[in-house]
Enzyme design. Sequence first.
Site, short mmCIF file in Angstrom:
data_model
loop_
_atom_site.label_atom_id
_atom_site.label_comp_id
_atom_site.label_asym_id
_atom_site.label_seq_id
_atom_site.Cartn_x
_atom_site.Cartn_y
_atom_site.Cartn_z
N CYS A 160 0.82 -1.23 0.00
CA CYS A 160 0.00 0.00 0.00
C CYS A 160 0.85 1.27 0.00
CB CYS A 160 -0.93 0.00 1.21
SG CYS A 160 -1.90 -1.49 1.33
N HIS A 211 -3.43 6.91 3.32
CA HIS A 211 -3.82 5.63 2.70
C HIS A 211 -5.23 5.28 3.16
CE1 HIS A 211 -4.00 1.59 1.40
NE2 HIS A 211 -3.77 1.05 2.58
N ASN A 270 -10.08 -0.44 0.04
CA ASN A 270 -8.62 -0.33 0.10
C ASN A 270 -8.04 -0.80 -1.24
OD1 ASN A 270 -5.90 -0.62 0.57
ND2 ASN A 270 -6.12 -1.66 2.53
O1 UT7 Z 1 -3.78 -1.61 3.59
C1 UT7 Z 1 -2.93 -2.37 4.41
C2 UT7 Z 1 -3.27 -2.20 5.76
N1 UT7 Z 1 -4.47 -2.89 6.13
C3 UT7 Z 1 -5.17 -2.36 7.08
O2 UT7 Z 1 -4.85 -1.26 7.47
C4 UT7 Z 1 -6.29 -3.13 7.74
C5 UT7 Z 1 -6.13 -2.95 9.21
N2 UT7 Z 1 -7.13 -3.61 10.02
C6 UT7 Z 1 -8.43 -3.27 10.01
O3 UT7 Z 1 -8.84 -2.40 9.26
C7 UT7 Z 1 -9.34 -3.92 10.99
O4 UT7 Z 1 -8.58 -4.64 11.94
C8 UT7 Z 1 -10.37 -4.87 10.34
C9 UT7 Z 1 -11.41 -4.07 9.58
C10 UT7 Z 1 -9.69 -5.85 9.39
C11 UT7 Z 1 -11.11 -5.67 11.42
O5 UT7 Z 1 -11.70 -4.77 12.35
P1 UT7 Z 1 -11.55 -5.07 13.90
O6 UT7 Z 1 -12.31 -4.03 14.60
O7 UT7 Z 1 -10.08 -5.18 14.19
O8 UT7 Z 1 -12.32 -6.43 14.06
P2 UT7 Z 1 -11.76 -7.80 14.60
O9 UT7 Z 1 -10.79 -8.41 13.67
O10 UT7 Z 1 -11.33 -7.58 16.02
O11 UT7 Z 1 -13.09 -8.67 14.61
C12 UT7 Z 1 -14.19 -8.36 15.46
C13 UT7 Z 1 -15.30 -9.36 15.20
C14 UT7 Z 1 -14.82 -10.81 15.18
O12 UT7 Z 1 -15.83 -11.59 15.78
P3 UT7 Z 1 -15.67 -12.10 17.30
O13 UT7 Z 1 -14.40 -12.89 17.32
O14 UT7 Z 1 -15.59 -10.85 18.12
O15 UT7 Z 1 -16.90 -12.90 17.51
C15 UT7 Z 1 -14.74 -11.13 13.71
O16 UT7 Z 1 -14.93 -12.51 13.46
O17 UT7 Z 1 -15.86 -9.13 13.90
C16 UT7 Z 1 -15.89 -10.34 13.16
N3 UT7 Z 1 -15.73 -10.02 11.74
C17 UT7 Z 1 -16.76 -9.77 10.95
N4 UT7 Z 1 -18.09 -9.76 11.15
C18 UT7 Z 1 -18.88 -9.46 10.10
C19 UT7 Z 1 -14.58 -9.89 11.06
N5 UT7 Z 1 -14.84 -9.55 9.78
C20 UT7 Z 1 -16.20 -9.49 9.68
C21 UT7 Z 1 -17.07 -9.18 8.64
N6 UT7 Z 1 -18.40 -9.17 8.89
N7 UT7 Z 1 -16.63 -8.88 7.41
#
Ligand code: UT7
Length: 330
Positions: free
Chosen positions: A118, A257, A287
Site C-alpha cells: 500500500c 492511505h 482499500n
Molecule cells: O492496507 C494495508 C493495511 N491494512 C489495514 O490497514 C487493515 C487494518 N485492520 C483493520 O482495518 C481492521 O482490523 C479490520 C477491519 C480488518 C477488522 O476490524 P476489527 O475491529 O479489528 O475487528 P476484529 O478483527 O477484532 O473482529 C471483530 C469481530 C470478530 O468476531 P468475534 O471474534 O468478536 O466474535 C470477527 O470474526 O468481527 C468479526 N468479523 C466480521 N463480522 C462481520 C470480522 N470480519 C467481519 C465481517 N463481517 N466482514
Amino acid sequence: MTASRDIACRVRGFGAYTPVDVLTNFDLEKFVETTDEWITTRTGIKQRHRLAEGQNASDAATEAARLALADAGMEPGEITHVINATCTPDYLCPNTACLVEAKLGIMGAMAFDFNAACSGYVYGLSMARAIVAAQPDARVLLTATEALTRRLNWADRTTCVLFGDGAGASVITADGEGALLEDVLCASDGNLGGLLTIGGGTHTPYAKGDPVGEDFFVQMNGRDVFKHAVRNMAAISQDVLARNGLTTDDVALLIPHQANLRIIEAVGDRLGVPAERVFVNLHEFGNTSAASVPLAIADARAKGVLRPGMRVLLATFGGGFTWGAALLHF
Ligand code: UT7
C-alpha cells in the site's frame, strides 16, 4: 540529514482509473457472512470496484497513465522511465511496467515494477525523485495499480470485504509546472511481514495441476496491522514535517492511505489535523493498496477539495511492513 526539497522535483500530472463494475456491501452480504452495518461501522467502506474479466492491473495503470499524461500536457513518447508499484502484477514476468509501456504504444524507456504494497505510490515518489536528481532530463511515469479482487479469498470475511481494484498515475520531472515534491520519507520493518501476506511466489512451490491453497490469497492479522498502521503513519508524518521545520498547521490537507476510516481518524487525531482537513474516499473504493493515495489525490482534485496553493501531506502504510510520508505543494 539533507532536506530533499534541495532537489527540484515536480509532480506534473495526475490520473486515476477505477473499473466500471461495483460491488456494494449488500452484494457481499449475499455470498459471505457479513453485513453492510458491520463493514460500514468497522471500516467506513460502502463499495469497491472490480476489474472485468480479461482486464488486468496493466490495463488500469494504462488508463490512469493516459490521464496523467494528458494532465501534464505530455505525450507518451516523452517518457524516459516507467516505474510501477503493485503487489498484484499481471505476471511475475514480464513486469507490469513493460506491459503499460507497450499499451501506451511506446518502447525504449527504462521500465520496472516494485512492490511496497500500500506504500507503493509514496515509495515511487522517492524513487522518481532519485531518478530526476541523477538524470535531470528524465520524465518519469509513476503508476500504482492493483487487481486485489483477484487475490481475495471470498470465503474469508475478515479480508474480502476490505479491498478493491484501481490505479493511479503521475508524471514526475525535475522542472516545469506542477506540484513541488518538498520531501518524502520511506521506512519498513520486514520482521512483521507475516502479518499481511499474499502468496503465490516461490515460497510455496506449486506443482502443475495443484489447487491453490489459502496462502495464495490475502491473509492478514487485522488488529495488529491496524495498530502498526496508526503508529507508523503518524510518526513518519511527524518526522517529515519536523525535518522541514513544519507542523500540521502548515498542511492544508492530509491524504492518508485509504484502508480503514478508524485508522484514518486515529492518525488525524494523533497529528492534530481536524477531520475537515483529512481527505477520505474509501467509502467509494475500499482499500486499493498502492493505488489508494494517487486515486485519492486525483479524486480530491476533481472534487475541488485539493486546490492550487495547498500543501498536502501524504501518509501510507502497508504489507512488508512498509510506510511513508510525503509533502507535496500544489
Ligand atoms: O492496507 C494495508 C493495511 N491494512 C489495514 O490497514 C487493515 C487494518 N485492520 C483493520 O482495518 C481492521 O482490523 C479490520 C477491519 C480488518 C477488522 O476490524 P476489527 O475491529 O479489528 O475487528 P476484529 O478483527 O477484532 O473482529 C471483530 C469481530 C470478530 O468476531 P468475534 O471474534 O468478536 O466474535 C470477527 O470474526 O468481527 C468479526 N468479523 C466480521 N463480522 C462481520 C470480522 N470480519 C467481519 C465481517 N463481517 N466482514
